[in-house]
Scaffold this motif. Structure first.
Motif, PDB file in Angstrom:
ATOM      1  N   GLY A  66       0.489  -1.353   0.259  1.00  0.00           N
ATOM      2  CA  GLY A  66      -0.222   0.008  -0.207  1.00  0.00           C
ATOM      3  C   GLY A  66       0.434   1.508  -0.058  1.00  0.00           C
ATOM      4  O   GLY A  66       2.110   1.619   0.550  1.00  0.00           O
ATOM      5  N   GLY A  67      -0.102   2.457  -0.420  1.00  0.00           N
ATOM      6  CA  GLY A  67       1.082   3.590  -0.772  1.00  0.00           C
ATOM      7  C   GLY A  67       0.596   4.698   1.436  1.00  0.00           C
ATOM      8  O   GLY A  67       1.283   5.408   1.739  1.00  0.00           O
ATOM      9  N   LEU A  72       1.293  10.169   9.837  1.00  0.00           N
ATOM     10  CA  LEU A  72       0.828  10.057   9.038  1.00  0.00           C
ATOM     11  C   LEU A  72       0.706  10.610   7.583  1.00  0.00           C
ATOM     12  O   LEU A  72       0.745  11.773   6.915  1.00  0.00           O
ATOM     13  N   GLY A  73       0.490   9.321   6.461  1.00  0.00           N
ATOM     14  CA  GLY A  73       0.166   9.908   4.937  1.00  0.00           C
ATOM     15  C   GLY A  73       0.084   9.183   3.747  1.00  0.00           C
ATOM     16  O   GLY A  73       0.270   8.143   4.218  1.00  0.00           O
ATOM     17  N   ASP A  74       0.579   9.708   2.823  1.00  0.00           N
ATOM     18  CA  ASP A  74      -0.236   8.311   1.885  1.00  0.00           C
ATOM     19  C   ASP A  74      -0.217   8.838   0.717  1.00  0.00           C
ATOM     20  O   ASP A  74       0.198  10.615  -0.279  1.00  0.00           O
ATOM     21  N   ASP A  93      -7.021   8.969   3.127  1.00  0.00           N
ATOM     22  CA  ASP A  93      -7.873   9.279   2.035  1.00  0.00           C
ATOM     23  C   ASP A  93      -9.545   8.043   1.543  1.00  0.00           C
ATOM     24  O   ASP A  93     -10.591   8.959   0.996  1.00  0.00           O
ATOM     25  N   GLY A  94      -8.479   6.942   1.762  1.00  0.00           N
ATOM     26  CA  GLY A  94      -9.845   5.948   1.781  1.00  0.00           C
ATOM     27  C   GLY A  94     -10.501   5.390   3.140  1.00  0.00           C
ATOM     28  O   GLY A  94     -11.354   5.315   2.756  1.00  0.00           O
ATOM     29  N   VAL A  95     -10.087   6.471   3.648  1.00  0.00           N
ATOM     30  CA  VAL A  95     -11.988   6.959   4.749  1.00  0.00           C
ATOM     31  C   VAL A  95     -12.853   7.926   3.888  1.00  0.00           C
ATOM     32  O   VAL A  95     -13.556   7.101   3.873  1.00  0.00           O
ATOM     33  N   ASN A  96     -12.702   8.919   3.792  1.00  0.00           N
ATOM     34  CA  ASN A  96     -13.436  10.196   3.304  1.00  0.00           C
ATOM     35  C   ASN A  96     -14.160   9.409   1.585  1.00  0.00           C
ATOM     36  O   ASN A  96     -14.893  10.046   2.233  1.00  0.00           O
TER      37      ASN A  96
END
Length: 367
Positions: free
Chosen positions: A162-163, A180-182, A304-307
């Motif tokens: 994952g990223g 925490l990052g993406d 952003d996988g959450v919102n």
């Protein structure tokens, strides 16, 4: 090919019965667990091929545990006395669903199905699984204890690698680094960038001792130089002084940060970016922001996988739902809040589980 199984059930007689059936079928049972916490520890240590998992368990339900499993995931077979959970179980990408008391014939068919799936794994899939395991080992797992604070994180990759990334590490004195990052995209390429960024941030913070804004600028230059603007990363990096409860942070284009102030009505604020995402521009600068974590206050970081999680009607989960959960779940521990948020996202996505990586971090002031 020997199948290695882990049994998770809060009832010892049920575990004993299933162990006997599996061993009679030639399956090697590598462990038993009576709770989700025990199961996670055994999965990490023993790397089973398949998880035989009850659904109705105290504290954390079996479906919640299955949804939170890090990659590479073992195959999951639910073994329960209830038919009504079947749809929910297969939404967690279950391999099979067995009703108690378990029938030997049906169990044999399930085992054969697992064996065939194991044999079909390609060399590429094995390489991805190895990369995923390596990436998982680089994550901190259970977060370190920060005096006066309750911290927890949870992550659910959409693919083997994952990223998303997160970290908590000690700096000088009573100061701690929170990250925490993406990284844009998914899969191996995003995972490589995520691992590189995480490592560089630790070096810049712990050895070069760069402040948040200077650190973000330096990492931005590194990411742009290595990806030529083709990849970027959004992140929040903060320095938390456990003594003063002060939080000094930089937000590089990351939309997933909320701050809940302790008050009768629990005011929730969305923390805006203080600069662009890392790697978009060759040179850029960042501003810093400071927050005070008074008793009872907390921050929630999420990717952003959450919102952006979509349900069957393409309706997003949205940041507003995160805020609402912060207001109603403020009395729960950081681990319980992180788990509850992952579970809410999983339920929202329904059968559309593998949309994007999902990562959550909760930091609460508790003294």
């Amino acid at each position: 090919m020997t199948i290695r199984a882990l049994i998770v059930d809060d009832e010892p007689p049920a575990r004993t019965r299933l162990r006997q059936l599996l061993e009679q079928a030639g399956v090697s049972v590598v462990g038993e667990a009576g709770s989700a916490a025990e199961a996670l520890a055994l999965i990490h240590d023993r790397r089973p091929d398949v998880l035989f998992l009850d659904i109705e368990m105290p504290e954390v339900r079996g479906t919640s545990l299955a949804a939170s499993l890090p990659e590479p995931r073992p195959f999951v077979v639910f073994a329960t006395a209830y038919e009504r959970y079947a749809i929910e179980a297969f939404a967690c990408d279950a391999t099979d669903y067995l009703l108690k008391p378990i029938n030997r014939t049906k169990l044999a068919a399930t085992i054969e199905r697992i064996r065939q799936r194991m044999e079909r794994r390609s060399e590429v899939e094995r390489d991805v699984a190895a990369a995923s395991a390596l990436q998982a080992e680089m994550w901190p797992g259970a977060l370190p204890r920060i005096p006066g604070f309750d911290c927890a994180a949870a992550s659910l990759p959409a693919a083997g690698v994952g990223g998303d990334f997160y970290d908590v590490f000690a700096l000088e004195g009573s100061t701690w680094g929170l990250l925490l990052g993406d990284v844009s995209g998914k899969g191996v390429a995003a995972g490589l960038v995520a691992t590189a960024v995480q490592g560089r941030i630790q070096t810049a913070a712990r050895h070069a001792r760069l402040a948040p804004a200077a650190l973000a600028a330096a990492i931005n230059d590194d990411v742009f130089a290595s990806t030529h603007g083709q990849r970027y990363a959004t992140l929040v990096y903060a320095e938390l002084d456990a003594g003063t409860r002060g939080l000094r942070l930089v937000n590089a284009g990351h939309g997933g940060m909320q701050f809940a102030r302790a008050s009768p009505d629990t005011e929730v604020l969305i923390v805006p970016p203080t600069g662009p995402a890392l790697g978009l521009f060759e040179q850029t600068s960042f501003e810093e922001m400071t927050l005070s974590l008074d008793p009872g206050s907390e921050i929630v970081l999420f990717t952003d996988g959450v919102n952006e999680a979509l349900d069957a009607d393409d309706v997003e989960f949205g940041a507003e739902r995160v805020s609402a959960m912060l207001k109603t779940n403020g009395e729960r521990s950081a681990a319980e809040q992180a788990t509850a948020l992952l579970e809410a996202v999983r339920r929202h996505r329904g059968a559309r589980q593998w949309q994007d990586d999902v990562t959550v971090m909760v930091v609460k002031q508790v003294s």
